[in-house]
Design a protein around this motif. Structure first.
Motif: not given
Length: 420
Positions: A207-211
């Motif tokens: 997962v990306s930190s943007a989520l």
């Protein structure tokens, strides 16, 4: 009308593009899902019947004329593509989009070897629902998009694409919702059949930190010597750009790489922390691009401290209060800040004079240490006396030297013994 609404929403999501510039930092999480692969595989017959039927058509862009397909081949069920579909079904439970949760594309997944193994041409359909889309037939019917125009028939065109010769289908149940993925592709080689997975399975998803909406951990209050596990981090993710507005919560089970502000007070080894000295310590880490701290408050029992009492005391008729030095390791503590002192039995000469040390602030409990009050030296001198030879010897008292604090021989006990 209800099915048409569902299909329309799915089409909107299929065509969704993510315009936000996402951060590159990622982490791998573990998501526990329930697969329904026996049900998923039953969709193959539906898709192939569709490709061979008179319903094998889709609207052209003018929405007036149709493209009718009459010579489509059947799709072969592919167990490698099923792996892709099962992974993607789990991923869309975390973030519903054709962009993967780590902000990479399907093309990047293909190039890395994670998705669409061996395919030269590939595509996917995805769907999700709670009360609807619980069966393979419901998902298939939604993807047919019979009542939609050209713009709404993207899934339909995928299922009718003559460029595909293989298909794999994934079905995941997570938090009461059903997630579906069709992975379609062209590959000349065959795949090895596997047993359908209908079990609860832990799936790794990047997962990306943007989520991540927020990252949390907790603070600790520990007693020196109380070894415990390092903090775990909880981060909450919310699906973005989607009609699925439920939050996805996940507790990270692997501890991050913590940095400790005072290693002399808190020792980190492996996955545990061992408080050594009293005080307030800050643990710092970065999780998915977000800085996070945990405050560890450490108290220490006074009985674990080093105490030195000096210099030696000598009786002088007054209270004796020798200097007390209290150390926590090599740190000299401050009276009044870290501890208080209370003396007792500290006047008369004794080996049991006492000082009570009570902790303050980060120091707790109390202890009593003994110290010695030595006797004051007293010199006793017999007075000289002259007698005639043959007379009996008699004493004529003595003189004293060394009394303190105005005291005299009245404080003495016992009796004098003379030797001639």
């Amino acid at each position: 009308m209800k099915k048409k609404l569902v299909a329309l929403l799915i089409t909107i999501l299929m065509l969704l593009t993510v315009a936000t510039a996402w951060a590159d930092e990622t982490a791998t999480i573990e998501v526990e899902v329930t697969y329904g692969q026996t049900e998923a595989r039953s969709m193959l017959a539906m898709v192939n019947a569709f490709r061979k039927s008179s319903d094998a058509w889709y609207w052209n862009e003018d929405n007036k004329t149709k493209t009718v397909l009459t010579d489509l081949g059947e799709l072969t069920y592919d167990y490698e593509l099923e792996k892709t579909a099962m992974q993607r079904a789990a991923e869309i439970a975390v973030y519903y989009s054709h962009t993967r949760p780590d902000n990479t594309t399907l093309k990047q997944g293909k190039e890395s070897g994670e998705l669409f193994s061996g395919c030269t041409y590939y595509g996917e359909n995805i769907a999700a629902g709670k009360r609807s889309l619980t069966t393979a037939n419901e998902a298939y019917v939604a993807w047919r998009e019979d009542e939609d125009d050209y713009d709404g028939q993207g899934h339909r065109r995928n299922m009718l694409d003559s460029g595909f010769n293989r298909i794999g289908i994934g079905h995941v149940i997570y938090n009461g919702k059903h997630y579906w993925a069709q992975s379609l592709g062209y590959r000349s080689s065959s795949s090895t059949p596997t047993t359908a997975n209908d079990s609860t399975t832990t799936v790794k998803v990047k997962v990306s930190s943007a989520l991540v909406n927020e990252v949390n951990t907790k603070d600790y209050s520990l007693v020196a010597g109380q070894e415990t596990d390092l903090p775990v981090v909880t981060f909450t993710m919310k699906e973005k750009g989607s009609w699925l507005i439920d939050e996805f919560s996940y507790t990270q089970t692997n501890t991050p790489d913590w940095t400790v502000s005072n290693p002399d007070k808190l020792d980190i080894s492996g996955s545990t922390m061992n408080p050594i000295g009293a005080g307030e310590v800050t643990l710092s880490a970065t999780v998915l691009g977000k800085a996070i701290t945990s405050t560890v408050t450490i108290t220490k029992e006074v009985k674990r401290l080093n105490v030195d009492i000096s210099p030696d005391s000598t009786y002088n008729g007054k209270e004796q209060k020798p200097t007390v030095t209290v150390k926590d390791g090599e740190t000299v503590l401050k009276e009044g800040t870290d501890y208080t002192l209370e003396y007792s039995d500290n006047v008369n000469a004794s080996a049991n004079a006492k000082v009570n040390i009570t902790g303050k602030g980060f120091y707790t409990g109390s202890r009593t240490d003994n110290f010695t009050i030595a006797k004051a030296p007293l010199k006793v001198t017999a007075k000289d006396k002259t007698i005639t030879y043959g007379d009996a010897a008699t004493n004529d008292s003595v003189s004293y030297s060394g009394f303190v604090n105005g005291e005299d021989e009245s404080v003495l006990g016992g009796k004098l013994d003379y030797t001639y």
